[in-house]
Design an enzyme around this catalytic site. Structure first.
Site, PDB file in Angstrom:
ATOM      1  CE  LYS A   1      -7.058  13.540   0.405  1.00  0.00           C
ATOM      2  NZ  LYS A   1      -7.032  12.368  -0.439  1.00  0.00           N
ATOM      3  NE  ARG A   2      -3.916  10.006  10.106  1.00  0.00           N
ATOM      4  CZ  ARG A   2      -3.078   9.144  10.670  1.00  0.00           C
ATOM      5  NH1 ARG A   2      -3.301   7.838  10.577  1.00  0.00           N
ATOM      6  NH2 ARG A   2      -2.025   9.559  11.355  1.00  0.00           N
TER       7      ARG A   2
ATOM      8  CG  HIS B   1      -1.906  -1.027   1.316  1.00  0.00           C
ATOM      9  ND1 HIS B   1      -3.207  -0.851   0.912  1.00  0.00           N
ATOM     10  CD2 HIS B   1      -1.808  -2.302   1.728  1.00  0.00           C
ATOM     11  CE1 HIS B   1      -3.869  -1.978   1.105  1.00  0.00           C
ATOM     12  NE2 HIS B   1      -3.042  -2.876   1.599  1.00  0.00           N
TER      13      HIS B   1
ATOM     14  CE  LYS C   1     -14.405   5.266   1.392  1.00  0.00           C
ATOM     15  NZ  LYS C   1     -13.462   5.321   2.521  1.00  0.00           N
TER      16      LYS C   1
ATOM     17  CB  THR D   1     -10.430   4.400  -0.735  1.00  0.00           C
ATOM     18  OG1 THR D   1      -9.885   4.782   0.538  1.00  0.00           O
ATOM     19  CG2 THR D   1      -9.704   3.171  -1.246  1.00  0.00           C
TER      20      THR D   1
ATOM     21  CE  LYS E   1      -2.900  10.620   3.097  1.00  0.00           C
ATOM     22  NZ  LYS E   1      -3.532   9.716   2.118  1.00  0.00           N
TER      23      LYS E   1
HETATM   24  C1  26Q Z   1       3.853   2.051  10.504  1.00  0.00           C
HETATM   25  C2  26Q Z   1       4.800   2.001  11.509  1.00  0.00           C
HETATM   26  C3  26Q Z   1       4.456   2.192  12.826  1.00  0.00           C
HETATM   27  C4  26Q Z   1       3.137   2.415  13.135  1.00  0.00           C
HETATM   28  C5  26Q Z   1       2.185   2.453  12.132  1.00  0.00           C
HETATM   29  C6  26Q Z   1       2.543   2.265  10.817  1.00  0.00           C
HETATM   30  C7  26Q Z   1       1.520   2.356   9.743  1.00  0.00           C
HETATM   31  C8  26Q Z   1       0.173   2.245  10.013  1.00  0.00           C
HETATM   32  C9  26Q Z   1      -0.772   2.392   9.012  1.00  0.00           C
HETATM   33  C10 26Q Z   1       1.892   2.588   8.438  1.00  0.00           C
HETATM   34  C11 26Q Z   1       0.947   2.723   7.448  1.00  0.00           C
HETATM   35  C12 26Q Z   1      -0.398   2.638   7.722  1.00  0.00           C
HETATM   36  C13 26Q Z   1      -1.433   2.841   6.727  1.00  0.00           C
HETATM   37  C14 26Q Z   1      -1.222   3.105   5.464  1.00  0.00           C
HETATM   38  C15 26Q Z   1      -2.330   3.423   4.556  1.00  0.00           C
HETATM   39  O1  26Q Z   1      -3.446   3.646   4.974  1.00  0.00           O
HETATM   40  N1  26Q Z   1      -2.061   3.483   3.241  1.00  0.00           N
HETATM   41  C16 26Q Z   1      -3.116   3.834   2.299  1.00  0.00           C
HETATM   42  O2  26Q Z   1      -3.742   2.637   1.861  1.00  0.00           O
HETATM   43  C17 26Q Z   1      -4.887   2.929   1.086  1.00  0.00           C
HETATM   44  C18 26Q Z   1      -5.577   1.618   0.780  1.00  0.00           C
HETATM   45  O3  26Q Z   1      -4.836   0.887  -0.149  1.00  0.00           O
HETATM   46  C19 26Q Z   1      -4.504   3.689  -0.175  1.00  0.00           C
HETATM   47  O4  26Q Z   1      -5.684   4.043  -0.849  1.00  0.00           O
HETATM   48  C20 26Q Z   1      -3.714   4.937   0.175  1.00  0.00           C
HETATM   49  O5  26Q Z   1      -3.229   5.547  -0.997  1.00  0.00           O
HETATM   50  C21 26Q Z   1      -2.544   4.578   1.091  1.00  0.00           C
HETATM   51  O6  26Q Z   1      -1.880   5.746   1.529  1.00  0.00           O
END
Ligand code: 26Q
Length: 791
Positions: free
Chosen positions: A527-528, A340, A641, A637, A533
C-alpha cells in the site's frame, strides 16, 4: 454472428493480416511488442461496433448517465481484462498456443497505466469495470497525464523517483476526438460577471474504451489533454510551456505540501471540460438545460473535482441565463460527493489569493455561495463559532469539502466505520444540518481482475465445486463454505498458494536477488507509505523477531519460517515516509544475510509497487497486513483483494477490516490493537506518553538499539526513533505488544494446517460482499438511479 474472434481459425487469419499491415512482418519475425500491439489493435477495432451500439442505445433511449469525475484512474494493463470481458480470451490463448506463444508473455509489454496514486485511483478503475459489467451508462472523466505516478527505484536503501513515460509507445486503447475539444479559460479579470482577457487553453478528449463483462456494453473513460488554443495566432514559449505543463504529470498524494497552482489548474481543466462536454451532449440531443438533473449525475471522487460545482453554476447562470436559485436547484440535484479521508488536516483547501488569480469568476461564485450559506446558518440560529467552522471560505482558504457537502444531494463515506466517524465526529456539524444527505457505500474491488484474471488456479478450483455462475454473481461464492473442512479442497487451496508463491519467488529473485523459501508464511504489506498505515510497526516487529530468533532456541524451534514482503511508494517530499523505506531496506540487508536466521526469516521490499506487481503479490499471500491506527484508514481495498485470494487478515478494527471480520467471522482473522473509539478517547484526553512503553518494554529498547547499528552513523534513523518516543501520533508504541501477540498467534495458527486452510477458505467464501459490482449496484440504487442498457 460472424467475426474474427469467432474461433481460433478466423482469429489467426485476421491476426496474420493485421501484423503484416501494421508492421509488415510475419509472426515468427515480430517482436513481443509488435505481437502485443497487433492483438490490442484488432481487439480495439473490433470493440468499436459494441461501443457504437452502446452509445446509440443510450442516446436513442435518452438514458441518464453518471459521469464519474476523478483526478485518478489507476487502470493498470488492459489487454487481458479487455479480452476476458469481451469473452475472447480462450480463443486467443488457443491460437497463440498453436503458434507456441504465451499470452501472459505478450501482456508484459503493455505499459501499466498508472494514472493514480493508490486506493482512490484504483477504486475508480474498478468502478468503471463494474458499471460497464452491470450494463450501466457510467462514464469516467479525468486527465491524460503524459507521465503517470513516478517509477520508484531503490538505490542505497533509499527511494529514488524517475518519470513514468507510459505514453512512449502508442496507447492503443485511446481514441482522440478532436471534434469534441473545448476551450477553457484561466486568469483574466471579471467585469460585471464577464471574464476579460483570460488565457485560453484547448482541452482535447482521448476516450479509452471500457468493456463490460460479456454483455456487449462498451463505455469509456474520457481523458483530457491540453493543447494551445485555436484563438491565438501567436503563442510565446511561456504560454506553450504552461499549456504543456497542465497535463504533464500526476501529483503524488501529498497533503503536507502547500497547494500548487498547477494542481488547481489541472482540477479546473478536467472539471470545466467535463461539464462542458456533458452540456454540449445534452443540447445536441435536443434537451433543455433545465432538465439536466434528469439526465446526469456527476459523482465527485474526493474533493479534487469540486470545481464542477461553481463551474456548473457559472455555465447555467452566465451562459444559459438562469437565475441563481434555479441554477442552484439543478446543481443540487446533479452533484454527489464521495469522501475518502478522515484526517482533518488532509481536507483540501486553497489559498484565496492563488484561487482568485487563476479563477476569478469561479471565486466570485463561490463567494456568493458562501454568503448565502452563511445567511442560511444565521437564520437557523447557528453560533458564530460553528458558522466559522462550516463556511465555504475561511481563514484565507477555499474549503473544498465544505463546498461539496453544501452543494451535493449525497455525501458518502467508503466503509461503515468511516461513514460513522464522518457523521459522529469529523463532519458532525454538517450531518446535523443535512442528515438526509449522508450515506455509506462500502468500497469493493472488481473480482474479474482481482480473481478471474490474476488467479485462474483458484478460479478453476471454485468452478469445479460450484459451477461457473458465481463468476457473474459473486455472492454465490458463499457456496464454498461447506468445503471449508474438506481435506481435499484444503489441499487444492494449499497447492494453488504454492503455485502462486513459486511465480512470485521467481519474480522477486529476478528483481532483487533474494531467494524466498516457498514453505514459509508469505506475510505481505502492500500500500502507499503513510505513517498511519504503520509500516513502521511491521518492521519493528520483524526486528524483534530477528533478535528473539537469535537468542531464544526454544522460540526458534517453534517458529514457522516467515517471509515479510513490503511494497510501497512514498510521496517525494514526505521525509518520514522515505525514512521508513530506508529503514526497512537497511534492516532487510542485515537480516537476510544472517546465517543464524536465514532459513527462517526474510524481508523483501519490492521496487516500484504498482497494479502489475500487485497482480503477482495478492494471490501468493498467506497473511494480509492491515495494521493502520484504528479510525485512520477510511476503507482499504487491498484488504479485500487479499481476502478474495485466500489470505488471512492480521489487522486492526479499522476501515473495511471491520466488515471483513463481520463477513468472515472473527475467528477467521487475527485482530489486535486499540479500537477506533479508544484511539479517539486517547487523543481527546491528551495523555499519551509513548516513552512509557519504551521504558517498560525491553523488546522496544533492544529494537531501538539495533536500529542504531544499521548505519555507520548511529543517529541516522534518530528522527524516526525520536518521533516514536516523543510524539508517536499513530500509536505504534501503544499497539506494539498487542501486535507481537497477534503475530505469534498467526504463526502458530499456520502450523495447524487444518485450521489454517479452513480459515483461508472461509475468507474466500465470504468475500462476495466485496465485489465492486455490489458497491456499484448500491450507488445506483441509492444515488444515481440509472436504467441498465438492455439491447
Ligand atoms: C492531495 C493534495 C495534493 C496532491 C495530491 C493529493 C491527494 C491525492 C490522492 C490526496 C489524496 C489522494 C488519495 C487518497 C486515497 O487514495 N484514499 C484512499 O481511498 C481508498 C478508496 O476509497 C480507501 O480505501 C483508503 O482507505 C483511502 O486512504
Amino acid at each position: 454472428m460472424n467475426h474474427i474472434f469467432e474461433n481460433k481459425e478466423t482469429f489467426k487469419g485476421a491476426y496474420v493480416l493485421a501484423l503484416n499491415h501494421l508492421f509488415a512482418k510475419k509472426i515468427e519475425n515480430a517482436t513481443l511488442y509488435e505481437r502485443y500491439a497487433t492483438l490490442a489493435s484488432i481487439l480495439d477495432t473490433h470493440l468499436k461496433t459494441d461501443y457504437r451500439s452502446t452509445t446509440e442505445y443510450v442516446e436513442k433511449n435518452n438514458l441518464k448517465k453518471t459521469i464519474y469525475f476523478s483526478m485518478e484512474f489507476l487502470m493498470g494493463r488492459l489487454i487481458t481484462s479487455n479480452l476476458m470481458n469481451a469473452g475472447y480470451a480462450s480463443v486467443v490463448k488457443e491460437a497463440f498456443k498453436d503458434w507456441g506463444y504465451d499470452l501472459n508473455e505478450i501482456e508484459q509489454t503493455e505499459s501499466d497505466a498508472g494514472l493514480g496514486n493508490g486506493g482512490l485511483g484504483r477504486l475508480a478503475a474498478c468502478f468503471l469495470d463494474s458499471a460497464a459489467s452491470l450494463s450501466l451508462p457510467l462514464y469516467g472523466n479525468s486527465l491524460r497525464y503524459q507521465h503517470g505516478f513516478f517509477v520508484q527505484k531503490i538505490e542505497n536503501n533509499k527511494q529514488v523517483e524517475y518519470p513514468d513515460n507510459w505514453l512512449e509507445r502508442p496507447f492503443i486503447w485511446e481514441e482522440k476526438k478532436e471534434d469534441e475539444a473545448v476551450e477553457v479559460p484561466f486568469f483574466g479579470y471579471v467585469e460585471n460577471i464577464r471574464l476579460i482577457d483570460p488565457v485560453w487553453v484547448r482541452a482535447i478528449p482521448y476516450d479509452v474504451k471500457v468493456v463490460g463483462a460479456q454483455n456487449g456494453v462498451v463505455t469509456h473513460l474520457r481523458l483530457w489533454s491540453t493543447e494551445p488554443s485555436k484563438k491565438y495566432h501567436y503563442q510565446d514559449q511561456a504560454y506553450l510551456n504552461m499549456v504543456k505543463n497542465i497535463t504533464d504529470s500526476l501529483y503524488p498524494d501529498d497533503s503536507t505540501e502547500d497547494g500548487k497552482l498547477l494542481r488547481l489548474q489541472q482540477q479546473y481543466l478536467f472539471s470545466a471540460a467535463g461539464i462542458k462536454s456533458a452540456i454540449n451532449e445534452h443540447k445536441r440531443l435536443g434537451r433543455d438545460v433545465r432538465s439536466l438533473a434528469d439526465y446526469y449525475t456527476f459523482q465527485i471522487n474526493d474533493t479534487h473535482p469540486t470545481l464542477i460545482i461553481p463551474e456548473l453554476m457559472r455555465v447555467l447562470m452566465d451562459e444559459e441565463g438562469l437565475g441563481y436559485d434555479e441554477a442552484w436547484q439543478i446543481v443540487n440535484k446533479t452533484c454527489a460527493y464521495t469522501n475518502h479521508t478522515i484526517l482533518a488536516e488532509a481536507l483540501e483547501k486553497w489559498n484565496i489569493k492563488i484561487f482568485r488569480r487563476l479563477l476569478p469568476r469561479i471565486y466570485e461564485i463561490i463567494a456568493e455561495m458562501n454568503k448565502r450559506f452563511i445567511a442560511e446558518l444565521v437564520s437557523k440560529g447557528y453560533s458564530q463559532e460553528k458558522i466559522y467552522r462550516m463556511q465555504l471560505i475561511g481563514v484565507n482558504n477555499v474549503r473544498m469539502a465544505n463546498i461539496c457537502i453544501n452543494a451535493s444531494f449525497s455525501v458518502n463515506g467508503v466503509a461503515a466505520l468511516h461513514t460513522d466517524i464522518l457523521k459522529k465526529i469529523e463532519l458532525n456539524d454538517f450531518y446535523q444540518l443535512y442528515p438526509e444527505k449522508f450515506n455509506n457505500k462500502t468500497n469493493g474491488i472488481t473480482h474479474r481482475r482481482w480473481l478471474l484474471h490474476i488467479n485462474p488456479e483458484l478460479t478453476s478450483i471454485i468452478d469445479s465445486l460450484l459451477g461457473s455462475k458465481w463468476q457473474k454473481d459473486l455472492s454465490l461464492i458463499k457456496g464454498l463454505e461447506k468445503y471449508a473442512n474438506d481435506a481435499k479442497v484444503q489441499s487444492q487451496i494449499k497447492d494453488m498458494k504454492l503455485t502462486k508463491k513459486r511465480i512470485l519467488i521467481k519474480r522477486i529473485y529476478e528483481d532483487t536477488g533474494v531467494m524466498l523459501n516457498e514453505n514459509a508464511i508469505f506475510d505481505i504489506q502492500i500500500k502507499r507509505l503513510h505513517e498511519y498505515k504503520r509500516q513502521l510497526l511491521n518492521i519493528l516487529h520483524i526486528i524483534y523477531l530477528y533478535l528473539r530468533l537469535k537468542k531464544d532456541a526454544e522460540f526458534k524451534k517453534n517458529f514457522h519460517p516467515q517471509n515479510f514482503i513490503f511494497g510501497a511508494k512514498a510521496a517525494p517530499s514526505y521525509h518520514m515516509a522515505k525514512g521508513i523505506i530506508e529503514l526497512i531496506n537497511a534492516a532487510s540487508k542485515v537480516i537476510n544475510n544472517d546465517k543464524d536466521t536465514n532459513e527462517l526469516l526474510k524481508v523483501v521490499f519490492v521496487e516500484n509497487y504498482n497494479v502489475t506487481y500487485a497482480e503477482f503479490l495478492f494471490p501468493a499471500a498467506d497473511l494480509s497486513e492491515q495494521i493502520s491506527t484504528a479510525s485512520k484508514e477510511a476503507s482499504g481495498t487491498g484488504n479485500m483483494k487479499f481476502m478474495l485470494n485466500g489470505a488471512v487478515t492480521i489487522g486492526t478494527m479499522d476501515g473495511a477490516n471491520v466488515e471483513i471480520v463481520e463477513q468472515a467471522g472473527k475467528e477467521n482473522a487475527v485482530i489486535f490493537g486499540m479500537s477506533a473509539e479508544e484511539v479517539t478517547t486517547l487523543y481527546k484526553n491528551n495523555g499519551y506518553k509513548p516513552r512509557k512503553y519504551y521504558d517498560e518494554d525491553k523488546r522496544l529498547r533492544d529494537i531501538f538499539e539495533f536500529i542504531r547499528t544499521l548505519n555507520s552513523n548511529p543517529t541516522h534513523f534518530d528522527f524516526i526513533l525520536h518521533n516514536l518516543l516523543n510524539s508517536d501520533y499513530f500509536l505504534v508504541m501503544a499497539d506494539f505488544a498487542s501486535y507481537v501477540e497477534a503475530q505469534a498467534k498467526a504463526n502458530k495458527l499456520y502450523q495447524d494446517a487444518k485450521t489454517w486452510w479452513r480459515m483461508s477458505i472461509m475468507n474466500i467464501a465470504n468475500a462476495g460482499f466485496f465485489t465492486s459490482d455490489r458497491t456499484i449496484a448500491q450507488y445506483n440504487e441509492d444515488i444515481w438511479h440509472l436504467t441498465p442498457i438492455t439491447f
